[in-house]
Motif scaffolding. Sequence first.
Motif, PDB file in Angstrom:
ATOM      1  N   ASP A 115     -22.870   3.314  12.073  1.00 45.97           N
ATOM      2  CA  ASP A 115     -23.363   4.145  10.975  1.00 45.97           C
ATOM      3  C   ASP A 115     -23.450   5.609  11.399  1.00 45.97           C
ATOM      4  N   LEU A 116     -23.769   5.845  12.665  1.00 49.39           N
ATOM      5  CA  LEU A 116     -23.802   7.198  13.229  1.00 49.39           C
ATOM      6  C   LEU A 116     -22.855   7.189  14.419  1.00 49.39           C
ATOM      7  N   VAL A 117     -21.646   7.723  14.211  1.00 48.76           N
ATOM      8  CA  VAL A 117     -20.597   7.706  15.234  1.00 48.76           C
ATOM      9  C   VAL A 117     -20.721   8.951  16.106  1.00 48.76           C
ATOM     10  N   ILE A 118     -20.870   8.735  17.421  1.00 50.77           N
ATOM     11  CA  ILE A 118     -20.962   9.828  18.380  1.00 50.77           C
ATOM     12  C   ILE A 118     -19.790   9.692  19.342  1.00 50.77           C
ATOM     13  N   ALA A 119     -18.830  10.599  19.226  1.00 45.80           N
ATOM     14  CA  ALA A 119     -17.641  10.568  20.066  1.00 45.80           C
ATOM     15  C   ALA A 119     -17.955  11.219  21.408  1.00 45.80           C
ATOM     16  N   LEU A 143     -26.808   1.648  12.996  1.00 41.78           N
ATOM     17  CA  LEU A 143     -26.142   1.393  14.271  1.00 41.78           C
ATOM     18  C   LEU A 143     -25.605   2.712  14.804  1.00 41.78           C
ATOM     19  N   ILE A 144     -25.926   3.016  16.064  1.00 46.15           N
ATOM     20  CA  ILE A 144     -25.492   4.255  16.687  1.00 46.15           C
ATOM     21  C   ILE A 144     -24.533   3.899  17.813  1.00 46.15           C
ATOM     22  N   GLY A 145     -23.385   4.558  17.842  1.00 38.76           N
ATOM     23  CA  GLY A 145     -22.424   4.284  18.913  1.00 38.76           C
ATOM     24  C   GLY A 145     -21.133   5.043  18.729  1.00 38.76           C
ATOM     25  N   ARG A 146     -20.179   4.725  19.599  1.00 33.28           N
ATOM     26  CA  ARG A 146     -18.882   5.383  19.594  1.00 33.28           C
ATOM     27  C   ARG A 146     -17.903   4.680  18.658  1.00 33.28           C
ATOM     28  N   THR A 178     -21.307   0.255  20.793  1.00 37.32           N
ATOM     29  CA  THR A 178     -22.510  -0.084  20.026  1.00 37.32           C
ATOM     30  C   THR A 178     -23.683   0.164  20.971  1.00 37.32           C
ATOM     31  N   HIS A 179     -24.218   1.354  20.935  1.00 41.79           N
ATOM     32  CA  HIS A 179     -25.178   1.828  21.926  1.00 41.79           C
ATOM     33  C   HIS A 179     -26.618   1.434  21.580  1.00 41.79           C
ATOM     34  N   ALA A 180     -27.054   1.735  20.367  1.00 39.70           N
ATOM     35  CA  ALA A 180     -28.445   1.489  19.976  1.00 39.70           C
ATOM     36  C   ALA A 180     -28.498   1.205  18.485  1.00 39.70           C
ATOM     37  N   ARG A 181     -29.652   0.644  18.074  1.00 36.50           N
ATOM     38  CA  ARG A 181     -29.847   0.365  16.655  1.00 36.50           C
ATOM     39  C   ARG A 181     -31.278   0.749  16.285  1.00 36.50           C
ATOM     40  N   VAL A 182     -31.418   1.363  15.111  1.00 36.19           N
ATOM     41  CA  VAL A 182     -32.739   1.632  14.546  1.00 36.19           C
ATOM     42  C   VAL A 182     -32.872   0.716  13.336  1.00 36.19           C
ATOM     43  N   SER A 183     -33.857  -0.171  13.397  1.00 37.22           N
ATOM     44  CA  SER A 183     -34.110  -1.127  12.316  1.00 37.22           C
ATOM     45  C   SER A 183     -35.430  -0.780  11.650  1.00 37.22           C
ATOM     46  N   THR A 184     -35.546  -1.149  10.391  1.00 37.54           N
ATOM     47  CA  THR A 184     -36.809  -0.936   9.686  1.00 37.54           C
ATOM     48  C   THR A 184     -37.555  -2.262   9.637  1.00 37.54           C
ATOM     49  N   THR A 185     -38.842  -2.204   9.956  1.00 38.10           N
ATOM     50  CA  THR A 185     -39.700  -3.381   9.904  1.00 38.10           C
ATOM     51  C   THR A 185     -40.869  -3.061   8.981  1.00 38.10           C
ATOM     52  N   GLU A 186     -41.742  -4.024   8.779  1.00 34.47           N
ATOM     53  CA  GLU A 186     -42.912  -3.798   7.928  1.00 34.47           C
ATOM     54  C   GLU A 186     -43.817  -2.716   8.495  1.00 34.47           C
TER      55      GLU A 186
END
Length: 138
Positions: free
Chosen positions: A74-78, A66-69, A85-93
């Motif tokens: 998980d990746l905090v960008i101030a 999870l990327i956001g402020r 909660t800006h974006a999410r990178v998920s893993t798929t098959e």
Amino acid sequence: MVDVVLLFGRIVLLGLLYLFLIAAVKTGIGMIGGRARQAGGGLALRVTRGPREITGVSVPLGGPVLIGRSPDADLVIADDFVSSTHARVSTTESGPVLEDLGSTNGTLLNGQPVTRPMPLGPGDAIELGRNRIEVVKL
């Protein structure tokens, strides 16, 4: 007689505790050693432009990121241009996928707006406001 039963109970309890700890350690080693890396295809997110504190930071893609402020991300960008909660990178098959979570300023993948879940590969660039995150091989 009661002392013998209590001693036997303690020994059984101690044996079960050791078995539990061994199983927990084996599971943790498996997640760190191989399966977590395989899920993201050996890729990571590296911040190449952003706040000085996180520029150069890499986050392995072993699961959803999870990327956001928000401090819960998980990746905090101030940055004021990044939603909580800006974006999410998920893993798929088929590999990692980027999705915008309804952010105010939007998310770009290689210069194109992300309007639906988009597949990621090495060399891809994610832009959130003035910040740039690149997908790199581990």
